[in-house]
Scaffold this motif. Structure first.
Motif, short mmCIF file in Angstrom:
data_model
loop_
_atom_site.label_atom_id
_atom_site.label_comp_id
_atom_site.label_asym_id
_atom_site.label_seq_id
_atom_site.Cartn_x
_atom_site.Cartn_y
_atom_site.Cartn_z
N CYS A 1 0.84 -1.20 0.00
CA CYS A 1 0.00 0.00 0.00
C CYS A 1 0.87 1.25 0.00
O CYS A 1 2.01 1.23 0.45
N VAL A 2 0.29 2.34 -0.49
CA VAL A 2 0.92 3.66 -0.41
C VAL A 2 -0.06 4.58 0.31
O VAL A 2 -1.22 4.70 -0.10
N ILE A 3 0.40 5.19 1.40
CA ILE A 3 -0.37 6.21 2.08
C ILE A 3 0.28 7.54 1.72
O ILE A 3 1.41 7.82 2.12
N ASP A 4 -0.41 8.37 0.94
CA ASP A 4 0.21 9.55 0.34
C ASP A 4 0.44 10.65 1.36
O ASP A 4 -0.10 10.63 2.47
N VAL A 5 1.20 11.63 0.94
CA VAL A 5 1.69 12.68 1.82
C VAL A 5 0.55 13.41 2.54
O VAL A 5 -0.45 13.78 1.93
N PRO B 1 -7.47 5.09 -6.81
CA PRO B 1 -7.27 5.62 -5.46
C PRO B 1 -8.20 4.93 -4.45
O PRO B 1 -9.25 4.39 -4.82
N GLY B 2 -7.79 4.95 -3.19
CA GLY B 2 -8.55 4.26 -2.15
C GLY B 2 -9.94 4.84 -1.95
O GLY B 2 -10.13 6.06 -1.98
N CYS C 1 -1.80 12.38 4.51
CA CYS C 1 -3.09 11.72 4.74
C CYS C 1 -3.22 11.25 6.19
O CYS C 1 -2.22 10.94 6.85
N GLU C 2 -4.47 11.19 6.66
CA GLU C 2 -4.74 10.76 8.03
C GLU C 2 -5.76 9.63 8.03
O GLU C 2 -6.80 9.72 7.37
N LEU C 3 -5.44 8.57 8.78
CA LEU C 3 -6.35 7.45 8.99
C LEU C 3 -6.73 7.42 10.46
O LEU C 3 -5.86 7.54 11.33
N THR D 1 -4.90 -4.70 0.17
CA THR D 1 -3.65 -4.88 -0.55
C THR D 1 -3.54 -3.97 -1.77
O THR D 1 -4.48 -3.83 -2.54
N SER D 2 -2.36 -3.35 -1.90
CA SER D 2 -2.00 -2.51 -3.06
C SER D 2 -2.89 -1.28 -3.22
O SER D 2 -2.99 -0.73 -4.32
N SER D 3 -3.49 -0.82 -2.15
CA SER D 3 -4.32 0.38 -2.22
C SER D 3 -3.44 1.63 -2.20
O SER D 3 -2.36 1.64 -1.62
N LEU D 4 -3.95 2.68 -2.83
CA LEU D 4 -3.31 3.99 -2.82
C LEU D 4 -4.24 4.95 -2.09
O LEU D 4 -5.31 5.31 -2.60
N VAL D 5 -3.85 5.36 -0.89
CA VAL D 5 -4.68 6.25 -0.07
C VAL D 5 -4.23 7.69 -0.32
O VAL D 5 -3.09 8.04 -0.04
#
Length: 315
Positions: free
Chosen positions: A269-273, A303-304, A275-277, A285-289
């Motif tokens: 996965c990629v959690i982009d610059v 995108p997620g 971002c807040e969860l 799996t393999s998500s782009l947040v």
């Protein structure tokens, strides 16, 4: 870190260790095996997930009747077995956990004791707690603090103003405290933004092999207690990962990310610059947040997007 230890232990002793009531035959077991590799005198486990909406790994189907072919086996399980499968059972609320507790207690040993390998460099200003292990060819910088019982494995480098808590595991070839990746275009080329902040890592943190944790621009990169990070993971500058979150292999956590408590980030996965969860989120799996998500979100895709809300926690 662990190798098999030969042992003979009674079923009653195992039940007492797990604090499980048991009144069946009291034979000796000499190994802990999987259901794919059964042998006589062994302990095994079989679990049924109670919350199917929250399963990350689905149940596997086994023909448990084949267990009758073996002698002196005990099954740790939360399932009610068919009456035709007449084998001794230890009923457990968490069979997998209890099975591996038995392995740790009776059938394994830790190869790595405390001490510092002579090939490693520990700078004079570094502060190491009691019973710390540092493997071969490591570098521990001047402003690094490492708590009690932490293990730092081979070829690991720890730089900058970095504090690591107690009972942590830092696996081989990992770099903590390196410069972050930040550049501004100028007429003369790309200007590197100096990273002069620090890193704070809590207690009972696990960081896998070939992973990187970047120090912050000015403030702190923070990894809270009980966070578990798999191999090949990048943690960017100024990121905050809260307690008991798990990040699996191949993930990229870009700078200034905030991840809440008890989250599960699946492989690649990629959690982009920025971002807040929230707490208790699951990222498939393999998500782009690329945007923020609130507590209990199940996120999939690139995108997620929000798949559903999950009201139960990950663990």
């Amino acid at each position: 870190m662990y190798t098999i230890r030969k042992n003979n232990i009674s079923v009653k002793a195992v039940a007492d260790f797990l604090d499980i009531s048991y009144s069946g035959p009291n034979f000796f077991i000499s190994s802990a095996n999987s259901l794919n590799n059964i042998s006589d005198n062994s302990v095994l486990f079989y679990a049924i997930a109670k919350d199917k909406s929250n399963q990350i790994i689905k149940n596997m189907n086994y023909d448990l009747k084949k267990l009758k072919q073996f002698k002196n086996i005990i099954l740790i399980t939360n399932a009610t077995l068919d009456k035709t499968i007449d084998i001794p059972i230890l009923f457990s609320k968490n069979p997998k956990l209890d099975f591996y507790r038995v392995i740790l207690e009776f059938f394994s040993e830790n190869n790595f004791k405390n001490g510092i390998h002579p090939s490693s460099v520990i700078e004079d200003g570094a502060i190491l707690g009691k019973d710390v292990y540092v493997g071969s060819h490591c570098y521990i910088g001047n402003n690094v603090k490492i708590g009690n019982n932490t293990k730092v494995f081979d070829n690991t480098c720890i730089y900058g103003e970095t504090e690591i808590g107690s009972n942590c595991v830092i696996k081989s070839n990992t770099t903590i405290g390196s410069e972050g990746f930040g550049f501004i275009p100028t007429d003369d080329g790309l200007f590197h933004l100096p990273h002069v902040g620090s890193i704070l890592i809590g207690n009972d943190v696990w960081i896998g092999s070939n992973s990187t944790v970047e120090k912050s621009h000015l403030d702190q990169t923070i990894i809270e207690d009980d966070v578990k990070i798999d191999d090949l993971v990048q943690i960017g500058h100024n990121t905050i990962i809260k307690q008991s979150t798990q990040i699996t292999s191949g993930c990229v956590i870009v700078g200034r990310v905030k991840i809440g408590k008890n989250c599960w980030i699946s492989p690649h996965c990629v959690i982009d610059v920025g971002c807040e969860l929230g707490d208790n989120c699951i990222v498939g799996t393999s998500s782009l947040v690329r945007t923020n998500f609130s507590n209990n979100s199940v996120i999939v895709g690139s995108p997620g997007r929000l798949l559903r809300k999950n009201e139960s926690s990950v663990r």
